[in-house]
Scaffold this active site. Structure first.
Site, PDB file in Angstrom:
ATOM      1  N   GLN A 180      45.393  91.935  21.613  1.00  0.00           N
ATOM      2  CA  GLN A 180      45.703  93.114  22.438  1.00  0.00           C
ATOM      3  C   GLN A 180      46.561  94.136  21.689  1.00  0.00           C
ATOM      4  OE1 GLN A 180      46.808  90.459  25.960  1.00  0.00           O
ATOM      5  NE2 GLN A 180      46.009  92.235  27.004  1.00  0.00           N
TER       6      GLN A 180
ATOM      7  N   HIS B  32      43.575  82.902  30.924  1.00  0.00           N
ATOM      8  CA  HIS B  32      43.324  84.349  30.740  1.00  0.00           C
ATOM      9  C   HIS B  32      43.590  84.729  29.274  1.00  0.00           C
ATOM     10  CE1 HIS B  32      43.916  88.704  32.209  1.00  0.00           C
ATOM     11  NE2 HIS B  32      44.405  88.743  30.977  1.00  0.00           N
ATOM     12  N   GLU B  33      44.701  84.208  28.718  1.00  0.00           N
ATOM     13  CA  GLU B  33      45.059  84.567  27.328  1.00  0.00           C
ATOM     14  C   GLU B  33      44.100  83.920  26.319  1.00  0.00           C
ATOM     15  OE1 GLU B  33      46.982  86.963  27.091  1.00  0.00           O
ATOM     16  OE2 GLU B  33      47.895  86.859  29.079  1.00  0.00           O
TER      17      GLU B  33
ATOM     18  N   GLY C  32      52.033  87.784  30.022  1.00  0.00           N
ATOM     19  CA  GLY C  32      51.341  87.169  28.891  1.00  0.00           C
ATOM     20  C   GLY C  32      50.806  88.246  27.963  1.00  0.00           C
TER      21      GLY C  32
ATOM     22  N   CYS D 178      45.484  92.861  33.814  1.00  0.00           N
ATOM     23  CA  CYS D 178      45.386  92.762  32.359  1.00  0.00           C
ATOM     24  C   CYS D 178      45.997  94.027  31.760  1.00  0.00           C
ATOM     25  CB  CYS D 178      43.917  92.631  31.943  1.00  0.00           C
ATOM     26  SG  CYS D 178      43.711  92.476  30.157  1.00  0.00           S
TER      27      CYS D 178
ATOM     28  N   HIS E  71      41.115  85.935  25.964  1.00  0.00           N
ATOM     29  CA  HIS E  71      41.310  87.080  25.054  1.00  0.00           C
ATOM     30  C   HIS E  71      41.001  86.673  23.606  1.00  0.00           C
ATOM     31  CE1 HIS E  71      42.803  90.497  27.295  1.00  0.00           C
ATOM     32  NE2 HIS E  71      43.748  89.810  27.881  1.00  0.00           N
TER      33      HIS E  71
HETATM   34  O1  K1U Z   1      46.925  89.315  29.066  1.00  0.00           O
HETATM   35  C1  K1U Z   1      47.348  90.275  29.685  1.00  0.00           C
HETATM   36  O2  K1U Z   1      46.728  91.323  29.690  1.00  0.00           O
HETATM   37  C2  K1U Z   1      48.642  90.163  30.444  1.00  0.00           C
HETATM   38  C3  K1U Z   1      48.451  89.872  31.930  1.00  0.00           C
HETATM   39  C4  K1U Z   1      48.487  88.374  32.134  1.00  0.00           C
HETATM   40  C5  K1U Z   1      47.980  87.831  33.443  1.00  0.00           C
HETATM   41  C6  K1U Z   1      48.368  88.351  34.652  1.00  0.00           C
HETATM   42  C7  K1U Z   1      47.896  87.805  35.840  1.00  0.00           C
HETATM   43  C8  K1U Z   1      47.047  86.736  35.799  1.00  0.00           C
HETATM   44  C9  K1U Z   1      46.647  86.229  34.586  1.00  0.00           C
HETATM   45  C10 K1U Z   1      47.130  86.763  33.407  1.00  0.00           C
HETATM   46  C11 K1U Z   1      49.591  90.557  32.688  1.00  0.00           C
HETATM   47  O3  K1U Z   1      50.727  90.263  32.486  1.00  0.00           O
HETATM   48  S1  K1U Z   1      49.187  91.782  33.841  1.00  0.00           S
HETATM   49  C12 K1U Z   1      50.760  92.250  34.525  1.00  0.00           C
HETATM   50  C13 K1U Z   1      51.334  91.248  35.481  1.00  0.00           C
HETATM   51  O4  K1U Z   1      50.631  90.370  35.947  1.00  0.00           O
HETATM   52  C14 K1U Z   1      52.765  91.311  35.882  1.00  0.00           C
HETATM   53  C15 K1U Z   1      53.586  92.317  35.428  1.00  0.00           C
HETATM   54  C16 K1U Z   1      54.918  92.348  35.813  1.00  0.00           C
HETATM   55  C17 K1U Z   1      55.424  91.386  36.638  1.00  0.00           C
HETATM   56  C18 K1U Z   1      54.614  90.381  37.095  1.00  0.00           C
HETATM   57  C19 K1U Z   1      53.274  90.327  36.705  1.00  0.00           C
HETATM   58 ZN    ZN Z   2      44.607  90.405  29.657  1.00  0.00          ZN
END
Ligand code: K1U
Ligand code: ZN
Length: 174
Positions: free
Chosen positions: A51, A136-137, A46, A94, A140
């Site tokens: 961001q 979560h988004e 996401g 995140c 943000h």
């Molecule tokens: O918003 C963000 O910073 C992105 C975040 C979203 C998120 C992850 C987990 C729970 C809620 C919201 C991420 O994508 S962190 C990276 C991540 O979770 C991931 C990366 C590669 C493969 C699978 C997951």
């Molecule tokens: Zn985040």
């Protein structure tokens, strides 16, 4: 499509409230394309426009696995119209707080109204990881980070570790 730089805590822009999109035009579509490219490159599941430093209420999400067909979701001006009373805990990460993860409890399902890539009104019933990711988004867009849902002790520890990590990277680069 251009890959953009992702802001990292404690960048003050991450604490600002994003503005609603007035019209889904080519500027917004370019923004969503850039966000998707940036999210896939990170990699992440996401990304909110703030961001990459753009204070607009725009989100992209894709929960597909690396070996699956991409299924991007474009979410503009989201409004949560229902939150379940039951909560689920998920170990969240995140892209603005690199390499730090913590369990966060949120409503296990929610209903969200939004505009899609074409500017059409849409509704989604989300549960599981999708519900967690959407919330979560949306946080943000309101200047809220997942660490704000933790105790002060856990939050401060994560911020300290991120600062240390940044200093180490700078030391290697210089
Ligand atoms: O918003 C963000 O910073 C992105 C975040 C979203 C998120 C992850 C987990 C729970 C809620 C919201 C991420 O994508 S962190 C990276 C991540 O979770 C991931 C990366 C590669 C493969 C699978 C997951
Ligand atoms: Zn985040």
């Amino acid at each position: 499509m251009t890959k953009k730089k992702i802001l990292v805590v404690p960048d003050p822009t991450l604490r600002k409230v994003s503005e609603p999109v007035k019209e889904v035009n080519s500027e917004i579509k370019n923004l969503m394309d850039d966000m998707l490219e940036t999210m896939y490159a990170a990699p992440g599941i996401g990304l909110a426009a703030v961001q990459i430093g753009v204070l607009k209420r725009v989100i992209v999400i894709d929960l597909s696995k690396a070996d699956e067909k991409k299924t991007p979701l474009f979410i503009i001006n989201p409004e949560i119209t229902f939150r379940s009373k039951d909560l689920i805990s998920y170990e969240e990460g995140c892209l603005s707080i690199p390499n730090q993860f913590a369990e966060v409890k949120r409503p296990s399902s929610c209903k969200v109204n939004y505009l899609d890539y074409e500017g059409r009104n849409n509704e989604i019933n989300a549960d599981g990881l999708l519900a967690t990711c959407i919330q979560h988004e949306i946080d943000h867009l309101n200047g809220v980070l997942f660490i704000d849902h933790l105790s002060k002790l856990k939050k401060d520890l994560i911020l300290k570790k991120t600062e240390k990590q940044k200093k180490e990277i700078n030391r290697v680069v210089v």
